[in-house]
Design a protein around this motif. Structure first.
Motif, PDB file in Angstrom:
ATOM      1  N   MET A 106       0.844  -1.197   0.000  1.00  0.00           N
ATOM      2  CA  MET A 106       0.000   0.000   0.000  1.00  0.00           C
ATOM      3  C   MET A 106       0.879   1.247   0.000  1.00  0.00           C
ATOM      4  N   ARG A 107       0.652   2.111  -0.973  1.00  0.00           N
ATOM      5  CA  ARG A 107       1.432   3.339  -1.089  1.00  0.00           C
ATOM      6  C   ARG A 107       0.713   4.472  -0.411  1.00  0.00           C
ATOM      7  N   GLU A 108       1.428   5.239   0.394  1.00  0.00           N
ATOM      8  CA  GLU A 108       0.794   6.400   0.996  1.00  0.00           C
ATOM      9  C   GLU A 108       0.428   7.403  -0.099  1.00  0.00           C
ATOM     10  N   LEU A 109      -0.673   8.103   0.115  1.00  0.00           N
ATOM     11  CA  LEU A 109      -1.126   9.042  -0.908  1.00  0.00           C
ATOM     12  C   LEU A 109      -0.120  10.173  -1.111  1.00  0.00           C
ATOM     13  N   ALA A 110       0.628  10.503  -0.066  1.00  0.00           N
ATOM     14  CA  ALA A 110       1.632  11.563  -0.205  1.00  0.00           C
ATOM     15  C   ALA A 110       2.644  11.233  -1.307  1.00  0.00           C
ATOM     16  N   LEU A 111       2.941   9.948  -1.476  1.00  0.00           N
ATOM     17  CA  LEU A 111       3.889   9.562  -2.532  1.00  0.00           C
ATOM     18  C   LEU A 111       3.273   9.766  -3.916  1.00  0.00           C
ATOM     19  N   HIS A 112       1.980   9.480  -4.037  1.00  0.00           N
ATOM     20  CA  HIS A 112       1.290   9.760  -5.302  1.00  0.00           C
ATOM     21  C   HIS A 112       1.280  11.264  -5.586  1.00  0.00           C
ATOM     22  N   ILE A 113       1.100  12.036  -4.519  1.00  0.00           N
ATOM     23  CA  ILE A 113       1.085  13.493  -4.675  1.00  0.00           C
ATOM     24  C   ILE A 113       2.435  13.978  -5.216  1.00  0.00           C
ATOM     25  N   LEU A 114       3.509  13.435  -4.662  1.00  0.00           N
ATOM     26  CA  LEU A 114       4.845  13.799  -5.169  1.00  0.00           C
ATOM     27  C   LEU A 114       4.972  13.449  -6.650  1.00  0.00           C
ATOM     28  N   ASP A 115       4.474  12.277  -7.030  1.00  0.00           N
ATOM     29  CA  ASP A 115       4.512  11.860  -8.442  1.00  0.00           C
ATOM     30  C   ASP A 115       3.768  12.849  -9.332  1.00  0.00           C
ATOM     31  N   LEU A 116       2.579  13.253  -8.880  1.00  0.00           N
ATOM     32  CA  LEU A 116       1.754  14.151  -9.702  1.00  0.00           C
ATOM     33  C   LEU A 116       2.441  15.502  -9.887  1.00  0.00           C
ATOM     34  N   VAL A 117       2.977  16.048  -8.796  1.00  0.00           N
ATOM     35  CA  VAL A 117       3.620  17.356  -8.904  1.00  0.00           C
ATOM     36  C   VAL A 117       4.908  17.239  -9.726  1.00  0.00           C
ATOM     37  N   GLN A 118       5.598  16.111  -9.581  1.00  0.00           N
ATOM     38  CA  GLN A 118       6.790  15.858 -10.394  1.00  0.00           C
ATOM     39  C   GLN A 118       6.427  15.860 -11.883  1.00  0.00           C
ATOM     40  N   ASN A 119       5.318  15.248 -12.224  1.00  0.00           N
ATOM     41  CA  ASN A 119       4.851  15.253 -13.621  1.00  0.00           C
ATOM     42  C   ASN A 119       4.643  16.686 -14.108  1.00  0.00           C
ATOM     43  N   SER A 120       4.024  17.506 -13.251  1.00  0.00           N
ATOM     44  CA  SER A 120       3.778  18.905 -13.623  1.00  0.00           C
ATOM     45  C   SER A 120       5.090  19.635 -13.881  1.00  0.00           C
ATOM     46  N   ILE A 121       6.055  19.405 -12.999  1.00  0.00           N
ATOM     47  CA  ILE A 121       7.352  20.075 -13.143  1.00  0.00           C
ATOM     48  C   ILE A 121       8.051  19.590 -14.416  1.00  0.00           C
ATOM     49  N   GLU A 122       7.978  18.277 -14.666  1.00  0.00           N
ATOM     50  CA  GLU A 122       8.582  17.726 -15.889  1.00  0.00           C
ATOM     51  C   GLU A 122       7.890  18.271 -17.138  1.00  0.00           C
ATOM     52  N   ALA A 123       6.623  18.662 -17.000  1.00  0.00           N
ATOM     53  CA  ALA A 123       5.891  19.233 -18.134  1.00  0.00           C
ATOM     54  C   ALA A 123       6.156  20.729 -18.275  1.00  0.00           C
ATOM     55  N   GLY A 124       7.115  21.235 -17.516  1.00  0.00           N
ATOM     56  CA  GLY A 124       7.524  22.628 -17.662  1.00  0.00           C
ATOM     57  C   GLY A 124       6.632  23.639 -16.967  1.00  0.00           C
ATOM     58  N   ALA A 125       5.840  23.196 -16.009  1.00  0.00           N
ATOM     59  CA  ALA A 125       4.909  24.113 -15.339  1.00  0.00           C
ATOM     60  C   ALA A 125       5.663  25.150 -14.504  1.00  0.00           C
ATOM     61  N   SER A 126       5.143  26.391 -14.512  1.00  0.00           N
ATOM     62  CA  SER A 126       5.676  27.411 -13.609  1.00  0.00           C
ATOM     63  C   SER A 126       4.700  27.641 -12.453  1.00  0.00           C
ATOM     64  N   ARG A 127       3.481  27.126 -12.602  1.00  0.00           N
ATOM     65  CA  ARG A 127       2.455  27.257 -11.559  1.00  0.00           C
ATOM     66  C   ARG A 127       1.847  25.892 -11.292  1.00  0.00           C
ATOM     67  N   VAL A 128       1.749  25.530 -10.025  1.00  0.00           N
ATOM     68  CA  VAL A 128       1.107  24.263  -9.646  1.00  0.00           C
ATOM     69  C   VAL A 128       0.194  24.514  -8.456  1.00  0.00           C
ATOM     70  N   LEU A 129      -1.043  24.064  -8.586  1.00  0.00           N
ATOM     71  CA  LEU A 129      -1.995  24.144  -7.475  1.00  0.00           C
ATOM     72  C   LEU A 129      -2.300  22.722  -7.018  1.00  0.00           C
ATOM     73  N   LEU A 130      -2.029  22.464  -5.738  1.00  0.00           N
ATOM     74  CA  LEU A 130      -2.330  21.150  -5.154  1.00  0.00           C
ATOM     75  C   LEU A 130      -3.462  21.318  -4.148  1.00  0.00           C
ATOM     76  N   VAL A 131      -4.543  20.607  -4.382  1.00  0.00           N
ATOM     77  CA  VAL A 131      -5.696  20.713  -3.498  1.00  0.00           C
ATOM     78  C   VAL A 131      -6.027  19.330  -2.952  1.00  0.00           C
ATOM     79  N   ILE A 132      -6.238  19.247  -1.641  1.00  0.00           N
ATOM     80  CA  ILE A 132      -6.719  18.014  -1.026  1.00  0.00           C
ATOM     81  C   ILE A 132      -8.026  18.352  -0.324  1.00  0.00           C
ATOM     82  N   ILE A 133      -9.076  17.649  -0.684  1.00  0.00           N
ATOM     83  CA  ILE A 133     -10.381  17.909  -0.071  1.00  0.00           C
ATOM     84  C   ILE A 133     -10.873  16.650   0.615  1.00  0.00           C
ATOM     85  N   GLU A 134     -10.980  16.725   1.933  1.00  0.00           N
ATOM     86  CA  GLU A 134     -11.561  15.617   2.680  1.00  0.00           C
ATOM     87  C   GLU A 134     -13.002  15.996   3.019  1.00  0.00           C
ATOM     88  N   ASP A 135     -13.913  15.450   2.237  1.00  0.00           N
ATOM     89  CA  ASP A 135     -15.338  15.717   2.438  1.00  0.00           C
ATOM     90  C   ASP A 135     -15.898  14.552   3.254  1.00  0.00           C
TER      91      ASP A 135
END
Ligand SMILES: Nc1ncnc2c1ncn2[C@@H]1O[C@H](COP(=O)(O)OP(=O)(O)OP(=O)(O)O)[C@@H](O)[C@H]1O
Ligand SMILES: [Mg+2]
Length: 187
Positions: free
Chosen positions: A1-30
């Protein structure tokens, strides 16, 4: 089982690799709606429709060092194991939004993991990135933005050890505060 924080790092890493200068990370616990949503939006190069449809196949990657990309297929699988889904919206030249939704109370849902370390790392390791983090638990919201921090800090660099130590405490206190009134996810 992978902690979600590791998935979050992967997602933001993808954004950075895609040349992003702006990244918005939102976590909503409803809690009422029983969903946990992780959303990462960037202004990177985006993907065309064909790529977007194929990225959930683990053999698709634009990276040169290794032929398989695993980030998105793993997240997709973990959401579906927990009554949720992964959605990718992307426009070439505009940016990408990836949304991973889990059933909050699902027995197999991985814990969020160490969000304090994750957010701290993302901020400190990417001082030039316009990064915004927002975490909502029920009605409580915590938001922190790199821009806001750098304007408060003035000449003091984000990478200064005293700043990192302060950031660690600031994030930890505010994250804990989100669960102040509500029941913590781990009981
Ligand atoms: N935010 C994004 N913006 C633009 N393209 C993206 C984005 N996220 C993913 N992609 C595209 O989807 C592909 C697959 O992403 P995925 O995270 O699954 O694998 P990877 O990043 O290639 O490899 P790994 O994550 O295993 O290091 C990437 O190679 C990239 O082409
Ligand atoms: Mg990746």
């Amino acid at each position: 089982m992978r902690e979600l924080a590791l998935h979050i790092l992967d997602l933001v890493q993808n954004s950075i690799e895609a040349g992003a200068s702006r990244v918005l990370l939102v976590i909503i616990e409803d809690i009422g709606g029983d969903t946990l949503t992780i959303r990462v939006r960037d202004n990177g190069r985006g993907m065309d429709d064909a790529t977007r449809r194929r990225v959930l196949d683990p053999f698709v990657t634009t990276r040169k060092t290794r032929r398989v990309g695993l980030g998105l297929p793993l997240i997709d699988m973990s959401t579906r194991q927990c009554g949720g889904y992964l959605r990718i919206d992307s426009q070439v030249g505009e940016g990408t939004e990836v949304e991973a939704v889990y059933r909050h109370s699902h027995l197999d849902r991985p814990p969020l993991g160490d969000l304090v370390a994750t957010v701290k790392t993302l901020i400190v390791a990417n001082p030039g990135l316009d990064f915004v983090y927002r975490h909502t638990v029920g009605g409580a919201v915590f938001e922190v933005a790199t821009r806001e921090l750098t304007s408060i800090l003035g000449d003091m660099p984000l990478t200064h050890p005293d700043v990192i130590a302060w950031l660690d405490e600031y994030l930890a206190a505010n994250e804990a505060n989100l669960y102040g009134g509500a029941r913590h996810e781990n009981g």
